[in-house]
Design a protein around this motif. Sequence first.
Motif, PDB file in Angstrom:
ATOM      1  N   LEU A   1       0.830  -1.193   0.000  1.00 44.04           N
ATOM      2  CA  LEU A   1       0.000   0.000   0.000  1.00 44.04           C
ATOM      3  C   LEU A   1       0.870   1.250   0.000  1.00 44.04           C
ATOM      4  O   LEU A   1       2.046   1.203   0.374  1.00 44.04           O
ATOM      5  CB  LEU A   1      -0.914   0.011   1.233  1.00 44.04           C
ATOM      6  CG  LEU A   1      -1.835  -1.196   1.409  1.00 44.04           C
ATOM      7  CD1 LEU A   1      -2.579  -1.105   2.734  1.00 44.04           C
ATOM      8  CD2 LEU A   1      -2.819  -1.291   0.252  1.00 44.04           C
ATOM      9  N   SER A   2       0.267   2.353  -0.388  1.00 45.38           N
ATOM     10  CA  SER A   2       0.992   3.618  -0.362  1.00 45.38           C
ATOM     11  C   SER A   2       1.213   4.062   1.088  1.00 45.38           C
ATOM     12  O   SER A   2       0.546   3.582   2.013  1.00 45.38           O
ATOM     13  CB  SER A   2       0.214   4.695  -1.115  1.00 45.38           C
ATOM     14  OG  SER A   2      -0.989   5.012  -0.424  1.00 45.38           O
ATOM     15  N   PHE A   3       2.154   4.983   1.280  1.00 43.66           N
ATOM     16  CA  PHE A   3       2.457   5.477   2.619  1.00 43.66           C
ATOM     17  C   PHE A   3       1.218   6.050   3.287  1.00 43.66           C
ATOM     18  O   PHE A   3       0.921   5.732   4.442  1.00 43.66           O
ATOM     19  CB  PHE A   3       3.550   6.542   2.545  1.00 43.66           C
ATOM     20  CG  PHE A   3       3.738   7.310   3.824  1.00 43.66           C
ATOM     21  CD1 PHE A   3       4.362   6.731   4.911  1.00 43.66           C
ATOM     22  CD2 PHE A   3       3.257   8.615   3.946  1.00 43.66           C
ATOM     23  CE1 PHE A   3       4.517   7.434   6.103  1.00 43.66           C
ATOM     24  CE2 PHE A   3       3.416   9.327   5.131  1.00 43.66           C
ATOM     25  CZ  PHE A   3       4.049   8.728   6.207  1.00 43.66           C
ATOM     26  N   TRP A   4       0.470   6.896   2.578  1.00 44.40           N
ATOM     27  CA  TRP A   4      -0.685   7.544   3.183  1.00 44.40           C
ATOM     28  C   TRP A   4      -1.810   6.555   3.453  1.00 44.40           C
ATOM     29  O   TRP A   4      -2.574   6.720   4.413  1.00 44.40           O
ATOM     30  CB  TRP A   4      -1.178   8.688   2.300  1.00 44.40           C
ATOM     31  CG  TRP A   4      -0.214   9.827   2.282  1.00 44.40           C
ATOM     32  CD1 TRP A   4       0.541  10.253   1.241  1.00 44.40           C
ATOM     33  CD2 TRP A   4       0.118  10.677   3.391  1.00 44.40           C
ATOM     34  NE1 TRP A   4       1.326  11.317   1.608  1.00 44.40           N
ATOM     35  CE2 TRP A   4       1.084  11.600   2.925  1.00 44.40           C
ATOM     36  CE3 TRP A   4      -0.301  10.746   4.716  1.00 44.40           C
ATOM     37  CZ2 TRP A   4       1.636  12.572   3.747  1.00 44.40           C
ATOM     38  CZ3 TRP A   4       0.243  11.711   5.548  1.00 44.40           C
ATOM     39  CH2 TRP A   4       1.195  12.619   5.056  1.00 44.40           C
ATOM     40  N   ARG A   5      -1.928   5.521   2.632  1.00 48.61           N
ATOM     41  CA  ARG A   5      -2.926   4.486   2.883  1.00 48.61           C
ATOM     42  C   ARG A   5      -2.578   3.724   4.163  1.00 48.61           C
ATOM     43  O   ARG A   5      -3.460   3.431   4.980  1.00 48.61           O
ATOM     44  CB  ARG A   5      -2.989   3.521   1.691  1.00 48.61           C
ATOM     45  CG  ARG A   5      -4.005   2.389   1.845  1.00 48.61           C
ATOM     46  CD  ARG A   5      -5.417   2.888   1.941  1.00 48.61           C
ATOM     47  NE  ARG A   5      -6.370   1.798   2.020  1.00 48.61           N
ATOM     48  CZ  ARG A   5      -7.662   1.953   2.320  1.00 48.61           C
ATOM     49  NH1 ARG A   5      -8.150   3.163   2.554  1.00 48.61           N
ATOM     50  NH2 ARG A   5      -8.453   0.913   2.377  1.00 48.61           N
ATOM     51  N   ASP A   6      -1.295   3.420   4.347  1.00 50.97           N
ATOM     52  CA  ASP A   6      -0.850   2.759   5.569  1.00 50.97           C
ATOM     53  C   ASP A   6      -1.134   3.624   6.798  1.00 50.97           C
ATOM     54  O   ASP A   6      -1.569   3.130   7.845  1.00 50.97           O
ATOM     55  CB  ASP A   6       0.653   2.462   5.498  1.00 50.97           C
ATOM     56  CG  ASP A   6       0.939   1.095   4.891  1.00 50.97           C
ATOM     57  OD1 ASP A   6       0.095   0.207   5.006  1.00 50.97           O
ATOM     58  OD2 ASP A   6       2.023   0.933   4.296  1.00 50.97           O
TER      59      ASP A   6
END
Length: 271
Positions: A124-129
């Motif tokens: 997942l992307s950083f912001w999704r995490d």
Amino acid sequence: MSDLGAGFGYLMKGQRWVARHGRWFGFGLLPGLVTLVVYAGALVGLGYGADDLVGWATPFADDWSSPWQGLLRTGLTALVFVFGLFLAVITFTAMTLLVGQPFYESLSEEVDRDEGGEVPESGLSFWRDVWISARDSVRILLRVALYGIILFACGFIPVIGQTVVPAIGFCVSGYFLAEELTAVALQRRGMVLKDRLVLLRGRRMLVLGFGVPLTLAFLVPFVAVFLMPGAVAGATLLARDLVDPAPAPDPEPATGTVGSGAAPAGPGQAG
């Protein structure tokens, strides 16, 4: 009971891991230092304002004679501060993990790499995490708040409220503290909150052995900051073994013995 000792062992293994990897220890201190400054200010404010809050909430005791008014309000002031401290212990980890998301993800990955085997990635992307971590932390904190309200009310029960209830409170704190810490490694392995809670419930004593001593240590000022990197490392080691436990050793193959009455057949002896 052996699981309690094993859980504490993971905590010690994590601290030894960061002691051997000094760069990662320093790297993991930064989020805790930032969060500590904020929380210290909040607890100092609560310490100064708790008596005013209790006085505002108990106007019915204004006309009570001494010593009953003092006993009531002093006891409630102590309970308010203990309740605030209880929430601080739980939310400190959640906030530190949220602030230090990239720090602790990297540290957890390094532990996996150092221990060998696959190094899982969430994909997942950083912001999704970050969003998933924040959402799950809120869900955990709501559970903790519910337990906190129940325990706070039970604190008024004579004797039990001053002995059993604090012990249960530490167990609740330790359990959810362990959940927050193992989430760093388990989320990278694609486990959602529901699955993580099921996994931890299956080894409750192991989880308590890891989380309760850490909760007690976090009550000492500044200790939480210095233990946090090792706590993340230890939680990663714990998560690795929960998800993929070490296989039990194969039993030794049976061998013929003198006088057993059975010996391996030689060439031409079969049948």
